[in-house]
Design a protein around this motif. Structure first.
Motif, mmCIF file in Angstrom:
data_model
loop_
_atom_site.group_PDB
_atom_site.id
_atom_site.type_symbol
_atom_site.label_atom_id
_atom_site.label_comp_id
_atom_site.label_asym_id
_atom_site.label_seq_id
_atom_site.Cartn_x
_atom_site.Cartn_y
_atom_site.Cartn_z
ATOM 1 N N GLY A 205 0.807 -1.218 0.000
ATOM 2 C CA GLY A 205 0.000 0.000 0.000
ATOM 3 C C GLY A 205 0.838 1.265 0.000
ATOM 4 O O GLY A 205 0.305 2.364 -0.086
ATOM 5 N N THR A 206 2.152 1.130 0.117
ATOM 6 C CA THR A 206 3.016 2.296 0.304
ATOM 7 C C THR A 206 3.922 2.517 -0.901
ATOM 8 O O THR A 206 4.685 1.627 -1.280
ATOM 9 C CB THR A 206 3.872 2.121 1.570
ATOM 10 O OG1 THR A 206 3.044 1.623 2.607
ATOM 11 C CG2 THR A 206 4.493 3.425 1.996
ATOM 12 N N CYS A 207 3.835 3.698 -1.497
ATOM 13 C CA CYS A 207 4.647 3.993 -2.689
ATOM 14 C C CYS A 207 5.038 5.461 -2.692
ATOM 15 O O CYS A 207 5.043 6.098 -3.717
ATOM 16 C CB CYS A 207 3.867 3.634 -3.949
ATOM 17 S SG CYS A 207 2.216 4.357 -4.015
ATOM 18 N N GLY B 23 5.705 -1.582 -4.759
ATOM 19 C CA GLY B 23 5.705 -0.126 -4.548
ATOM 20 C C GLY B 23 5.080 0.644 -5.696
ATOM 21 O O GLY B 23 5.534 1.731 -6.042
ATOM 22 N N ALA B 24 4.058 0.068 -6.295
ATOM 23 C CA ALA B 24 3.350 0.758 -7.381
ATOM 24 C C ALA B 24 1.871 0.863 -7.041
ATOM 25 O O ALA B 24 1.027 0.926 -7.933
ATOM 26 C CB ALA B 24 3.559 0.007 -8.693
ATOM 27 N N CYS B 25 1.565 0.915 -5.743
ATOM 28 C CA CYS B 25 0.195 0.779 -5.239
ATOM 29 C C CYS B 25 -0.777 1.798 -5.818
ATOM 30 O O CYS B 25 -1.912 1.471 -6.131
ATOM 31 C CB CYS B 25 0.225 0.891 -3.722
ATOM 32 S SG CYS B 25 1.594 -0.024 -2.995
ATOM 33 N N HIS C 151 5.608 -1.389 -15.287
ATOM 34 C CA HIS C 151 4.487 -1.178 -16.210
ATOM 35 C C HIS C 151 3.249 -1.065 -15.339
ATOM 36 O O HIS C 151 2.922 -2.003 -14.615
ATOM 37 C CB HIS C 151 4.392 -2.323 -17.210
ATOM 38 C CG HIS C 151 5.641 -2.475 -18.030
ATOM 39 N ND1 HIS C 151 5.877 -1.717 -19.153
ATOM 40 C CD2 HIS C 151 6.741 -3.247 -17.844
ATOM 41 C CE1 HIS C 151 7.068 -2.037 -19.639
ATOM 42 N NE2 HIS C 151 7.616 -2.959 -18.863
ATOM 43 N N GLU C 152 2.573 0.076 -15.416
ATOM 44 C CA GLU C 152 1.556 0.390 -14.411
ATOM 45 C C GLU C 152 0.198 0.704 -15.030
ATOM 46 O O GLU C 152 0.090 0.883 -16.241
ATOM 47 C CB GLU C 152 2.053 1.576 -13.562
ATOM 48 C CG GLU C 152 3.314 1.193 -12.782
ATOM 49 C CD GLU C 152 4.091 2.363 -12.215
ATOM 50 O OE1 GLU C 152 4.007 3.474 -12.753
ATOM 51 O OE2 GLU C 152 4.798 2.137 -11.212
ATOM 52 N N ASN C 153 -0.833 0.760 -14.168
ATOM 53 C CA ASN C 153 -2.219 1.006 -14.598
ATOM 54 C C ASN C 153 -2.592 0.051 -15.726
ATOM 55 O O ASN C 153 -3.131 0.454 -16.762
ATOM 56 C CB ASN C 153 -2.395 2.466 -15.052
ATOM 57 C CG ASN C 153 -2.095 3.447 -13.934
ATOM 58 O OD1 ASN C 153 -2.648 3.339 -12.839
ATOM 59 N ND2 ASN C 153 -1.205 4.389 -14.179
ATOM 60 N N LEU C 154 -2.307 -1.228 -15.531
ATOM 61 C CA LEU C 154 -2.442 -2.196 -16.623
ATOM 62 C C LEU C 154 -3.876 -2.689 -16.809
ATOM 63 O O LEU C 154 -4.680 -2.694 -15.877
ATOM 64 C CB LEU C 154 -1.525 -3.390 -16.359
ATOM 65 C CG LEU C 154 -0.031 -3.128 -16.536
ATOM 66 C CD1 LEU C 154 0.775 -4.292 -15.990
ATOM 67 C CD2 LEU C 154 0.313 -2.868 -17.992
ATOM 68 N N THR C 155 -4.161 -3.093 -18.037
ATOM 69 C CA THR C 155 -5.345 -3.885 -18.370
ATOM 70 C C THR C 155 -4.802 -5.083 -19.158
ATOM 71 O O THR C 155 -3.621 -5.088 -19.536
ATOM 72 C CB THR C 155 -6.304 -3.096 -19.275
ATOM 73 O OG1 THR C 155 -5.567 -2.718 -20.456
ATOM 74 C CG2 THR C 155 -6.838 -1.846 -18.595
ATOM 75 N N ASN C 156 -5.639 -6.058 -19.438
ATOM 76 C CA ASN C 156 -5.176 -7.193 -20.237
ATOM 77 C C ASN C 156 -4.660 -6.732 -21.595
ATOM 78 O O ASN C 156 -3.661 -7.244 -22.102
ATOM 79 C CB ASN C 156 -6.310 -8.212 -20.424
ATOM 80 C CG ASN C 156 -6.537 -9.023 -19.154
ATOM 81 O OD1 ASN C 156 -5.762 -8.940 -18.200
ATOM 82 N ND2 ASN C 156 -7.603 -9.812 -19.147
ATOM 83 N N GLU C 157 -5.355 -5.766 -22.193
ATOM 84 C CA GLU C 157 -4.951 -5.272 -23.517
ATOM 85 C C GLU C 157 -3.579 -4.598 -23.439
ATOM 86 O O GLU C 157 -2.708 -4.829 -24.285
ATOM 87 C CB GLU C 157 -5.985 -4.273 -24.064
ATOM 88 C CG GLU C 157 -7.345 -4.874 -24.382
ATOM 89 C CD GLU C 157 -8.131 -5.289 -23.135
ATOM 90 O OE1 GLU C 157 -8.110 -4.540 -22.133
ATOM 91 O OE2 GLU C 157 -8.744 -6.384 -23.148
ATOM 92 N N LYS C 158 -3.400 -3.767 -22.422
ATOM 93 C CA LYS C 158 -2.093 -3.092 -22.261
ATOM 94 C C LYS C 158 -0.994 -4.126 -22.015
ATOM 95 O O LYS C 158 0.126 -3.990 -22.505
ATOM 96 C CB LYS C 158 -2.141 -2.117 -21.088
ATOM 97 C CG LYS C 158 -2.769 -0.777 -21.407
ATOM 98 C CD LYS C 158 -2.462 0.188 -20.253
ATOM 99 C CE LYS C 158 -3.435 1.339 -20.205
ATOM 100 N NZ LYS C 158 -3.310 2.126 -18.969
ATOM 101 N N MET C 159 -1.328 -5.146 -21.227
ATOM 102 C CA MET C 159 -0.350 -6.194 -20.917
ATOM 103 C C MET C 159 0.089 -6.898 -22.204
ATOM 104 O O MET C 159 1.279 -7.183 -22.389
ATOM 105 C CB MET C 159 -0.986 -7.194 -19.936
ATOM 106 C CG MET C 159 -0.011 -8.153 -19.295
ATOM 107 S SD MET C 159 1.109 -7.338 -18.146
ATOM 108 C CE MET C 159 2.685 -7.991 -18.685
ATOM 109 N N ASP C 160 -0.873 -7.175 -23.087
ATOM 110 C CA ASP C 160 -0.541 -7.800 -24.376
ATOM 111 C C ASP C 160 0.478 -6.962 -25.145
ATOM 112 O O ASP C 160 1.451 -7.472 -25.683
ATOM 113 C CB ASP C 160 -1.809 -7.947 -25.238
ATOM 114 C CG ASP C 160 -2.674 -9.099 -24.756
ATOM 115 O OD1 ASP C 160 -2.153 -9.944 -24.001
ATOM 116 O OD2 ASP C 160 -3.864 -9.136 -25.130
#
Lengths: 442, 159
Positions: free
Chosen positions: A94-96, B124-126, B139-148
């Motif tokens: 939860g910590t970033c 640490g990407a909460c 790689h953040e704020n992912l969806t399946n499409e973005k992951m592809d």
């Protein structure tokens, strides 16, 4: 890398240089960089400590110990080498918040280390950054090298006749190393097994020398305190809870992000105003107020809490690390408790038996429960196991595993009962849980 | 030499900054692994000699740290976080998606050695969940499409 977010209620102290390229030393200098350390060089060690005491700055790693008091515990009359150790092993779920600090303002951390060194008479500081944050290690390496090139580190800093060195160091994946004594073991090249206290690190720390261990955010606050004066920083927050801190909003909110808000900020406003409320028209069920180790709050409790150390302390709870995780009404609390316990079971080093056995048994019991095989007596058994870990371990990992578990059983007992007698999870009837295999010593 | 001269010299320089020979061991293990691909018997022997420890003592340290591997991993190590903040925003779905897309499970490697997969704890990407780390890249704020798309990028880089 880490996207920046903003809200009108923010008071930007630690985050004031975010997004301005201050990782470059020349840009940092234009933004009042290295002025605080030059001011501190004109102050006596006691004056520096008193200024930090006046700021009411409390440890931002989660324990909330008054920073000025911590510094004052370092013995003045010793022949041993003293050290400053920056805890950048940010791993509390939860910590970033340390990420944006190290990414956008690494020199503020370096300045904080030097000032702490001047206050306690240390000549060397180590910046320990978790192994996963390699890009931040690289940013810190460059920042340290640039500071040496300018003569701000090394021999005779700023022509003051004083020497100070800052070194960078990195971990290799271990939550427990965020605990101060395990952190020192890791920096000495060992497994991160915690040490018994006393003696405390301020007296016997790294390689036996007195050591001050502070979180990244704590030390990044120090230069601002020196420049603006402790009283001004203190006035941002309620009494004894000085200043602002970075809160990391995550989970079921419309606008997750890292926001710098004054201590004492109402949690309700943080969720619905700063965080933009709960997505998909759902309602709030629970809040983890400061990383997965803290007591979990119900929606009713959360809506009345203020986010400062003492508001939590008087309930016998903890504000924690600033990691605020929001759970909506479709979240299964048994599944949530299981995921939290899987984490602690994975990270327990096995040194203390109550933690090693307790986390493992709790994971097994919660797994069985969530799969529909729970027994009524297990509900009390979960609490019993958790209670028997509390206070019985060298480091707080055992407590950290027990605390959220106990609060979830107490507050959402009905959800455990809904899983009884082979019934599927009411929130996800098709769900199957696959266990994380146990690897190595974890 | 089991690692490059450049890395060996870098270790020598860093070791001077500490009062004991073993202090820089954890970073040395990680940087050696980055260069060699994993902590082979030869790397362990080299680091034991360098730090004046026994190989057993070095292995003892290795087994504590989650990032350290004594077996080869894929060229791109896909680390999917499913801890609380990621779980609440679909981290488990991303993990399942990666499993079916890559045809491998937790701690397994594709036959061509391009990818390996691991379910990991909080990276640490909460606030930017769900998140995945591939080697050291977030790689953040992912969806399946973005992951592809992310996996396709690495796949074409591997060629």
């Amino acid at each position: 890398m880490a996207d920046l977010t903003t809200h009108p209620d923010e008071i930007k102290v630690v985050s004031k240089r975010f997004g301005q390229g201050a990782a470059e030393i020349d840009t940092y200098l234009k933004l009042d960089g290295y002025k605080a350390v030059q001011k501190a060089l004109t102050m006596s060690p006691d004056d520096i400590i008193n200024e930090v005491k006046a700021s009411n700055l409390r440890g931002r790693g989660g324990a909330g110990f008054p920073t000025g008091m911590k510094w004052s515990f370092v013995p003045k009359d010793t022949n041993k080498a003293k050290y400053i150790l920056v805890n950048g092993d940010e791993s509390e779920p939860g910590t970033c918040k340390d990420r944006p600090i190290l990414e956008h303002d690494p020199h503020a951390v370096i300045e904080g280390v030097i000032i702490a060194g001047l206050a306690v008479g240390a000549k060397v500081g180590f910046v320990y950054i978790r192994g996963e944050y390699r890009y931040l290690v690289d940013i810190m390496r460059k920042a340290i090298a640039d500071a040496y090139a300018k003569g701000y580190l090394g021999k005779n800093i700023f022509g003051s006749g004083k020497d100070f060195d800052v070194r960078w160091h990195t971990g290799a994946g271990a939550y427990e190393v965020g605990e101060e004594s395990a952190l020192m073991e890791s920096l000495e090249g060992k497994r991160g097994i915690p040490r018994i206290r006393p003696p405390f690190p301020a007296v016997v720390g790294l390689w036996g020398g007195p050591t001050v261990i502070n979180n990244v955010e704590t030390l990044a606050s120090v230069p601002h305190i020196i420049l603006m004066g402790g009283q001004k920083f203190a006035d941002y927050g309620p009494p004894k809870n000085g200043g602002t801190r970075l809160f990391c909003l995550s989970g079921h909110v419309n606008k997750p992000g890292v926001y710098e808000l004054p201590l004492g900020y109402p949690l309700k406003k943080m969720i619905y105003d700063v965080g933009g409320g709960i997505p998909n028209g759902r309602k709030l069920k629970a809040v983890v107020p400061g990383g997965s180790s803290t007591f979990v709050l119900t929606a009713e409790e959360a809506e009345q809490m203020n986010m400062d150390f003492d508001s939590f302390g008087k309930r016998g709870e903890f504000l924690g690390s600033g990691g605020v995780v929001i759970l909506d009404d479709q979240t299964c609390m048994v599944k949530f408790a299981l995921r939290v316990m899987k984490f602690y079971q994975h990270e327990s080093c096995g040194w203390c038996i109550p933690c090693r056995e307790g986390t493992d048994w709790l994971k097994k019991t919660l797994t069985r429960f969530h799969n529909g095989g729970g027994l009524r007596k297990d509900i009390d058994n979960i609490k019993y196991l958790a209670q028997n870990m509390l206070g019985r371990t060298f480091c707080p990992l055992g407590d950290a595993a027990a605390i959220p578990t106990m609060s979830i059983v107490d507050k959402w007992r009905n959800e455990f009962e809904m899983h009884l007698e082979g019934r599927p999870c009411p929130f996800d009837p098709a769900a199957k849980i696959t266990e994380l295999p146990v690897v190595g010593a974890h | 030499m089991v690692i490059s001269d450049k890395l060996d010299k870098f270790f020598d320089e860093k070791m001077k900054e500490y009062p004991t020979r073993r202090s820089f061991l954890v970073p040395m293990l990680l940087y050696s692994q980055d260069e060699v691909g994993y902590l082979s018997d030869e790397v362990i022997a080299y680091l034991a000699k360098k730090t004046e420890l026994t190989e057993l003592e070095v292995r003892n340290v290795i087994s504590y740290y989650s990032l350290l591997h004594t077996k080869p991993m894929g060229k791109y190590h896909v680390q999917v976080c499913t801890n609380i903040s990621c779980m609440l925003r679909g981290g488990e779905e991303i993990l399942d998606h990666c499993k079916s897309k890559l045809g491998i499970g937790h701690k397994q490697t594709t036959a061509d050695g391009t990818f390996s997969l691991e379910e990991v704890e909080c990276i640490g990407a909460c606030s930017w969940a769900p998140a995945v780390q591939i080697n050291y890249d977030f790689h953040e704020n992912l969806t399946n499409e973005k992951m592809d798309k992310v996996l396709d990028q690495y796949r074409s880089k591997a060629k």
